[in-house]
Design an enzyme around this catalytic site. Structure first.
Site, short mmCIF file in Angstrom:
data_model
loop_
_atom_site.label_atom_id
_atom_site.label_comp_id
_atom_site.label_asym_id
_atom_site.label_seq_id
_atom_site.Cartn_x
_atom_site.Cartn_y
_atom_site.Cartn_z
N GLY A 274 -9.01 1.23 0.50
CA GLY A 274 -9.90 -0.05 0.74
C GLY A 274 -9.98 -0.92 -0.68
N ASP A 298 -0.38 6.75 -3.22
CA ASP A 298 0.37 5.95 -4.61
C ASP A 298 -0.35 6.15 -5.67
OD1 ASP A 298 2.40 4.28 -5.20
OD2 ASP A 298 1.40 2.34 -4.94
#
Length: 412
Positions: A274, A298
């Site tokens: 988000g 990531d």
């Protein structure tokens, strides 16, 4: 887990054949899922142990195909001894189990995901230090000499049939890269397009030559433009050639060019925190290519750390509000999201089904890597890696090769 003992999971909603199945069981033995018919009917063998899931969802263990580090350890900027590397890998691997992730179960690593040096100078990533970028300009290179340049850059491990390098992120517009993609695939390497300034034609050429993945969609690539949508435009491609390896491409969906054939479009990783990608952008990607989504964290070294201030990678970092920021600023220093949170976020952002959310972190990455026979599903012969979840997809229990993990992080 007792060697040779047969285990049976009951009272579960089982993720099987793209559905949540009730009134069925999961069987495993010696760290592998086994076929109930073979064991129960042919061998006339009852289970030695019963595991009551108490109504939980039972899904394969999560796979995160893009992790830069966690728990204060940064593998993207690493200068330590081999022994220290082994210790740090073990620390991160055990920590990831608390999030239901099996990519690094104890000493197992599925392989390295290498980003660079065959990438765009323009999209190499934001600097992490004053003296070095996320991808150092001095080592970024082209592949004009073909595969010789790749072997020179990575060394003999590149020939080790996916045992060392599992995924290579490349920019398709770099000289020589396109011609090397099929040869890299022959070595068992998954080729992903990313860190690229490619326009849509170059991106489509990369897929046509065999790339079956895109690295962190929307990040480190040209933004969408109506006249040339760049790499993002792959989501809308309708005239790509049939994939060279269809079993490593997404299943067909209602947006696929062919409704009954493997989708020629590649899978795409997306950071579902988000922050790196707005929820609306996640939703656009999902509705464009629902079967292609692979959830990734990531994650950087701050992931897994409690709120507070740390010195990581030569920087003063503050972990707060679900992200890692440079101290005293609102500058994002990296992702701290966990893979189980990505799954919950994805379902909330897109309003997809529970099955779709779970498969985006299990089956899809396994298909992209060509390992769906042993990871990412509950099929007989696969590793007995599984997660038990409540209806809100919160972790309740985690098993690795049939052995239960103590979820210290999730204790109340």
């Amino acid at each position: 887990m007792v060697d040779g003992a047969l285990y049976k999971v009951i009272n579960a909603k089982i993720l099987r054949d793209h559905a949540l199945v009730e009134n069925d069981y999961v069987w495993f033995q010696n760290g592998k899922f086994v076929d109930a018919q073979t064991n129960f009917f042919k061998q006339r063998k009852e289970a030695d142990h019963i595991i009551d899931a108490e109504g939980a969802i039972v899904a394969p263990g999560y796979l995160d195909i893009q992790i830069n580090g966690s728990y204060g350890i940064d593998f993207a900027d690493y200068e330590e001894s081999v022994e220290k590397i082994k210790q740090d890998i073990d620390k991160v691997a055990k920590g990831l189990l608390q999030d239901g992730c099996k990519a690094n179960a104890y000493s197992e690593i599925l392989g390295a995901h290498v980003e660079g040096p065959f990438i765009s100078h323009e999209k190499k990533g934001k600097p992490k230090k004053k003296k070095a970028g996320a991808h150092d300009d001095n080592v970024i290179r082209d592949a004009r000499r073909g595969l010789v340049d790749f072997d020179e850059a990575y060394g003999p491990e590149l020939k080790n049939q996916q045992k060392a390098v599992c995924i290579l992120t490349l920019a398709p517009e770099i000289d020589g890269v396109l011609d090397c993609i099929p040869q890299l695939q022959q070595r068992g390497i998954t080729v992903s397009l990313g860190h690229s300034a490619a326009h849509v034609k170059a991106a489509e050429a990369g897929v046509a030559n065999g790339a079956n993945l895109m690295t962190h969609l929307f990040n480190a690539m040209l933004p969408f433009h109506q006249r040339d949508p760049g790499m993002v435009g792959i989501l809308g491609a309708t005239d790509l050639p049939a994939p060279r390896h269809p079993n490593r491409h997404p299943s067909p969906s209602f947006t696929s060019p062919g409704r009954h054939l493997p989708d020629p479009r590649p899978f795409y990783g997306i950071i579902c925190d988000g922050i790196h990608v707005h929820p609306n952008s996640v939703r656009i990607a999902y509705y464009s290519h629902p079967k292609g989504c692979i959830l990734v964290t990531d994650a950087l070294s701050a992931s897994g750390l409690p709120p507070g201030r740390y010195q990581l990678g030569g920087q003063d970092i503050e972990v707060r509000h679900g992200g890692a920021y440079l101290v005293g600023t609102d500058t994002l220093a990296g992702s701290t999201v966990t893979i189980d949170q990505c799954v919950r976020n994805f379902r909330r952002f897109t309003r997809c089904s529970v099955v779709e959310a779970l498969e985006a972190a299990t089956l899809h990455p396994a298909l992209a890597l060509g390992i769906a026979d042993r990871k990412g599903s509950l099929v007989p012969g696969a590793d007995a890696d599984m997660v038990f979840l409540d209806n809100d997809l919160n972790l309740k229990r985690v098993f690795v090769r049939g052995e239960e993990v103590d979820l210290v992080k999730h204790r109340k």
